[in-house]
Design an enzyme around this catalytic site. Structure first.
Site, PDB file in Angstrom:
ATOM      1  N   TRP A 131      97.258 -34.996  11.691  1.00 29.92           N
ATOM      2  CA  TRP A 131      96.521 -33.976  12.420  1.00 29.92           C
ATOM      3  C   TRP A 131      96.610 -34.099  13.931  1.00 29.92           C
ATOM      4  O   TRP A 131      96.263 -33.169  14.655  1.00 29.92           O
ATOM      5  CB  TRP A 131      95.031 -34.069  12.035  1.00 29.92           C
ATOM      6  N   ASN A 132      97.056 -35.239  14.473  1.00 27.17           N
ATOM      7  CA  ASN A 132      96.842 -35.478  15.901  1.00 27.17           C
ATOM      8  C   ASN A 132      97.709 -34.621  16.814  1.00 27.17           C
ATOM      9  O   ASN A 132      97.310 -34.313  17.941  1.00 27.17           O
ATOM     10  CB  ASN A 132      96.989 -36.968  16.237  1.00 27.17           C
ATOM     11  N   LYS A 155     103.361 -30.795   3.808  1.00 26.13           N
ATOM     12  CA  LYS A 155     102.020 -31.162   3.360  1.00 26.13           C
ATOM     13  C   LYS A 155     101.313 -31.694   4.592  1.00 26.13           C
ATOM     14  O   LYS A 155     101.509 -32.823   4.992  1.00 26.13           O
ATOM     15  CB  LYS A 155     102.088 -32.230   2.263  1.00 26.13           C
ATOM     16  N   HIS A 156     100.494 -30.822   5.207  1.00 25.86           N
ATOM     17  CA  HIS A 156      99.845 -31.182   6.461  1.00 25.86           C
ATOM     18  C   HIS A 156      98.481 -31.808   6.179  1.00 25.86           C
ATOM     19  O   HIS A 156      97.975 -31.783   5.055  1.00 25.86           O
ATOM     20  CB  HIS A 156      99.688 -29.942   7.346  1.00 25.86           C
ATOM     21  N   GLY A 215     102.207 -41.126   9.847  1.00 28.09           N
ATOM     22  CA  GLY A 215     100.845 -41.433   9.438  1.00 28.09           C
ATOM     23  C   GLY A 215     100.565 -42.919   9.443  1.00 28.09           C
ATOM     24  O   GLY A 215     101.208 -43.692  10.156  1.00 28.09           O
ATOM     25  N   GLU A 237     107.365 -42.706  10.382  1.00 27.39           N
ATOM     26  CA  GLU A 237     106.846 -43.003  11.717  1.00 27.39           C
ATOM     27  C   GLU A 237     105.381 -43.346  11.520  1.00 27.39           C
ATOM     28  O   GLU A 237     104.552 -42.467  11.264  1.00 27.39           O
ATOM     29  CB  GLU A 237     107.029 -41.799  12.644  1.00 27.39           C
ATOM     30  N   LEU A 238     105.068 -44.628  11.632  1.00 28.58           N
ATOM     31  CA  LEU A 238     103.748 -45.114  11.263  1.00 28.58           C
ATOM     32  C   LEU A 238     102.949 -45.506  12.508  1.00 28.58           C
ATOM     33  O   LEU A 238     103.111 -44.919  13.562  1.00 28.58           O
ATOM     34  CB  LEU A 238     103.894 -46.265  10.268  1.00 28.58           C
ATOM     35  N   CYS A 271     100.035 -42.341  18.252  1.00 28.00           N
ATOM     36  CA  CYS A 271     100.698 -43.558  17.783  1.00 28.00           C
ATOM     37  C   CYS A 271     101.380 -44.297  18.929  1.00 28.00           C
ATOM     38  O   CYS A 271     101.363 -45.529  18.977  1.00 28.00           O
ATOM     39  CB  CYS A 271     101.730 -43.220  16.708  1.00 28.00           C
TER      40      CYS A 271
END
Length: 464
Positions: A131-132, A155-156, A215, A237-238, A271
């Protein structure tokens, strides 16, 4: 069938409610995306370029409405929301202009009569997005994926469902304008309780060729496990706990300005934001004093107010989590210099915070701090600074500040990260690859490396 509800984090007001898609609806979307891919995979580069230009045009035409939607759904300050939409439009145009060159066949000199390497589309790419940055995260994967000849399923995050449907409409309108299949891009509305099961089922579907996720580590592990079992390509991408290293010869005023911008952009919910500020002992007092004053002066409030610099966090549960992280760090010996608590009144607000006397065993050092909290750590010399910076399970970005470029690079080379910025704030740019290492994930987005992630790199050999 359940529902998804969007809530304004600044007020707690309900913005909208939508019915989720049934299993049958989702399967139809997957099948339609696969059918669209079959038509799109052989489309000419001119049509793909035209579609991305159309995406960019519509983003620009609707920028105010889209920015207002992001502000209301996740609390992004208006100026930042407008900048996000503009960045999306620029990135779509970037791929429109460069995708053909990035994907051009590469002729290889060999004993064959002819041999070359080509970059061919994989198929339907599933994206699980946070969401960011509700538009940027989507365009960052969607523009290169579609430019490469793939189809996309999104899938948001449930809290930005309005944004998810708005960006779907952008891609649908663009597709129709160039006579491309609408189903090249589809948003799936998934019941929160079913996200894990539905995502695993999608990854296992033979029509889904690859998956990308931005996420948490937990979500990344779940997706990677499912994708590994299904032998599907992943880009992850975490999280990140980026170091911001200031050496003793740095321009302190400039470093402080960069530190504030890096840590408190998007209300600290990024992130790649700097989270651990590792400062040379001899300038630590000056830096910390200036930094604390600048943070204390940040304007917190209604994200729709153009004067606001820090808005609410996206959800109340994140305020509670951040509050707990600060409390645990203070219990371990950290000192609050400003902020340190949730803001009284309605909304998911947390005061911009600076923690000093942070040590390596504290949560503020070890964990990803997702919100407006900065941890200041002192380093006795360059060697100590490099060791502190690299003492992390994460490896997304790193920033080093010094008047001596070679000295900064020497420290930077000892920090494991996907990006190293010297005398600059870490940021993503479509011209450069973006991604991490260690527990920050793997694979790359953006640039030519990003568009090639979701292609089959194919060798062709013609016998002599």
């Amino acid at each position: 069938m359940g529902t998804l509800t969007s809530i304004d984090p600044a007020t707690g007001d309900v913005l909208g409610t939508w019915n989720t898609h049934s299993d049958t609806d989702i399967q139809r979307s997957v099948d339609a995306a696969h059918e669209a891919f079959q038509a799109w995979r052989t489309s000419d580069r001119e049509q793909r370029t035209a579609m991305l230009v159309a995406v960019a045009d519509r983003l620009t035409e609707r920028r105010e409405a889209l920015a207002a939607l992001a502000t209301s759904e996740m609390g992004k300050p208006t100026a930042e929301a407008l900048a996000e939409v503009d960045k999306c439009a620029w990135t779509a145009r970037f791929y429109a202009e460069n995708a053909s060159d990035f994907l051009a066949d590469r002729i290889v000199d060999s004993p064959a009569a002819q041999s070359w390497v080509s970059y061919e589309p994989l198929g339907v790419v599933l994206a699980v997005m946070p969401w960011n940055f509700p538009f940027w995260q989507v365009v960052r994967f969607g523009a290169p994926a579609i430019a490469a000849g793939n189809a996309a399923l999104l899938k948001h995050a449930p809290s930005v469902t309005g944004c998810a449907l708005a960006i779907e409409e952008i891609f649908h309108d663009a597709a129709e304008s160039v006579n491309a299949p609408r189903s090249l891009f589809t948003t799936l509305l998934v019941d929160e309780a079913q996200v894990g099961a539905v995502t695993t089922a999608l990854i296992n579907d033979p029509h889904v060729a690859a998956v990308t996720l931005t996420g948490s580590e937990r979500a990344g592990i779940a997706v990677a496990t499912a994708a590994g079992s299904a032998l599907k390509k992943t880009v992850l991408e975490l999280g990140g706990s980026d170091p911001f290293v200031v050496l003793d010869d740095a321009d302190v005023e400039r470093a402080v300005e960069g530190a504030v911008r890096s840590r408190f952009l998007n209300s600290g919910q990024s992130c790649l934001a700097a989270k651990r500020f590792i400062i040379a002992e001899s300038i630590a007092e000056e830096f910390t004093s200036r930094f604390t004053d600048a943070v204390a002066a940040l304007r917190v409030g209604d994200p729709a107010d153009p004067q606001t610099q820090v808005g609410p966090l996206a959800r109340l549960d994140q305020v509670t989590a951040l509050e707990g992280l600060v409390e645990r760090s203070v219990s371990g010996g950290a000192k609050i210099l400003t902020g340190g608590a949730r803001r009284p009144g309605p909304g998911a607000f947390f005061e911009p915070t600076v923690l000093a006397d942070v040590t390596t065993d504290m949560p503020a050092f070890r964990e990803e701090t997702f919100g407006p909290v900065a941890a200041v750590i002192r380093a006795v010399d360059d060697d100590h600074a490099a060791r502190l910076a690299d003492d992390s399970a994460f490896g997304l970005g790193a920033s080093v500040w010094s008047a001596d470029l070679e000295r900064a690079l020497a420290v930077g080379r000892r920090i494991t990260s996907g990006a190293l910025f010297v005398n600059a704030v870490v940021a993503s740019d479509a011209r450069l690859p973006f991604g991490g290492t260690r527990r920050s994930g793997h694979g790359r987005e953006l640039s030519e490396e990003g568009i090639r992630e979701f292609t089959n790199i194919r060798t062709t050999w013609i016998g002599a």
